[in-house]
Design an enzyme around this catalytic site. Structure first.
Site, short mmCIF file in Angstrom:
data_model
loop_
_atom_site.label_atom_id
_atom_site.label_comp_id
_atom_site.label_asym_id
_atom_site.label_seq_id
_atom_site.Cartn_x
_atom_site.Cartn_y
_atom_site.Cartn_z
N LYS A 115 1.00 -1.20 0.01
CA LYS A 115 0.01 0.07 -0.18
C LYS A 115 0.71 1.49 0.13
O LYS A 115 0.60 2.19 -0.69
CB LYS A 115 -0.92 -0.01 1.26
CG LYS A 115 -2.17 -0.76 0.88
CD LYS A 115 -3.29 -0.62 1.89
CE LYS A 115 -4.64 -1.60 1.82
NZ LYS A 115 -5.53 -1.22 2.45
N LYS A 197 -5.40 -11.17 -8.34
CA LYS A 197 -6.92 -11.34 -7.79
C LYS A 197 -7.81 -10.17 -8.24
O LYS A 197 -7.24 -9.27 -8.55
CB LYS A 197 -6.51 -11.17 -6.30
CG LYS A 197 -7.59 -11.57 -5.23
CD LYS A 197 -7.17 -11.43 -3.92
CE LYS A 197 -8.41 -11.08 -3.01
NZ LYS A 197 -8.26 -10.80 -1.52
N LYS A 200 -11.36 -4.40 -6.08
CA LYS A 200 -12.37 -3.57 -6.56
C LYS A 200 -11.62 -2.38 -6.84
O LYS A 200 -12.14 -1.39 -7.51
CB LYS A 200 -13.38 -3.18 -5.38
CG LYS A 200 -12.76 -3.48 -4.12
CD LYS A 200 -13.79 -3.37 -2.76
CE LYS A 200 -13.23 -3.45 -1.34
NZ LYS A 200 -13.96 -3.51 -0.41
#
Ligand code: TRP
Length: 334
Positions: A115, A197, A200
């Site tokens: 992140k 994966k 969203k």
């Protein structure tokens, strides 16, 4: 334990709109747990602000997510569905646990590394201590089990370490949580890059099926799904695109990969993609219909937010009172 049932906590971030992976991989599996466990499901909005959010959007998404939990079939009487930000115990316990967590431990978290690479302009302290807040979520409810995906296992491990450390100093305060390994939740991959994966936050809208996508959009995205070119429907690691479509088909229909191979033995990719698209669209339709109905029913949803928020606060405060006493904070004068 509550009424002889073990405690269970899980949560989802109200960032972005839910996609098929969240539904088939997590939410759908939650539906079966409330008979066996006392379940708490947070809309973990405190976690969301580790990345900059537009306030109105965040508020709307949190409400949509809470509504979707119910639309997907979670009974809000049997399951405590609430906003994390309505239970101040999460933040209070997170602070205390921060003082029992080492920088070195947090430095090892792979999600933090990922992140901070992605949000290089905003590597804030909250992003760094995110796993401590997650530990607080879990320990606040004395959770025995936590259904989590593989990507969150490291956070569950650190939760256990923090809880053990605290218990070693102060006695048995926290239940040591275990990962819930139930019926394997399907791991759904991107339709455009099937080795990644489904997420969203993917920038390519064709990569993900969103829970609120309409019928035609779902069919179109499946038709465009990336596959190899040998036109055989076989469940093999060398065929990640087809394997993913088979996984999706199985997660929705309950069939096995072998049954699916047999069913489509004489079909080409075009027919198979259409079949997968149709079964996904059909299975999401009732969830979508319930979502739109529930969204109109403001008073009903508000009632759930209020009642479940109170219930969550009650259990959170029980743990928090104990923790505060153990660490040596003065008692409140009543
Ligand atoms: N970190 C989790 C995720 O991003 C969400 C989460 C927050 C969570 N607190 C939790 C999951 C506690 C399980 C238990 O997916």
């Amino acid at each position: 334990m509550l009424d002889g049932k073990k405690m269970l906590f899980s949560g989802m971030q109200s960032t972005g709109t839910l996609q098929l992976g969240n539904y088939l991989g997590a939410l759908k599996n939650w539906l079966t747990l409330s008979d066996e466990y006392e379940c708490f499901y947070g809309v973990v909005d405190l976690h969301s602000i580790t990345v900059r959010q537009d306030p109105a959007t965040l508020r709307k998404r949190a409400r949509d997510l809470l509504t979707l939990y119910i639309a997907a079939g979670l009974d809000p009487v049997k399951n405590c569905i609430y906003y994390q930000s309505h239970v101040s115990g999460h933040a209070e316990l997170a602070w205390i646990l921060n003082c029992f967590t080492y920088m070195g431990e947090l430095n090892r978290m792979t999600q933090f590394k990922d992140k901070s690479a992605k949000h290089a302009d905003n590597i804030n302290a909250g992003l760094f201590t995110y796993p401590v807040l997650m530990a607080a979520d879990i320990l606040l409810f004395q959770s025995d089990v936590v259904p989590v995906g593989k990507d969150q296992m490291q956070h569950l491990e650190i939760t256990r370490d923090i809880a053990q450390r605290f218990n070693n100093i102060y006695g048995d305060v926290f239940t040591i949580p275990e990962a819930y390994i139930g019926k394997q939740g399907a791991k759904i991959m991107s339709l455009q890059e099937p080795t990644k994966k489904m997420s969203k936050s993917d920038e390519n809208p064709n990569a993900s099926i969103f829970l609120m996508d309409d019928y035609d959009t779902i069919i179109r995205k499946f038709k465009r799904a990336v596959t190899d070119s040998d036109n055989q429907i076989l469940y093999k690691d060398e065929k990640p695109g087809i394997k993913n479509l088979i996984d999706i088909y199985c997660a929705v229909t309950g069939k096995t990969p072998q049954e699916t191979e047999a069913e489509f033995a004489n079909c080409g990719y075009g027919d198979f993609k259409l079949a997968v698209g149709e079964c996904v669209a059909d299975s999401l339709k009732p969830v979508q219909d319930r979502f739109y109905d529930l969204s109109k029913n403001k008073d009903y949803i508000n009632g759930i937010i209020k009642e479940n928020g109170e219930k969550a606060n009650y259990y959170a405060n029980k743990t928090l009172r104990k923790v505060k006493k153990k660490v040596g904070f003065p008692e409140k004068i009543r």
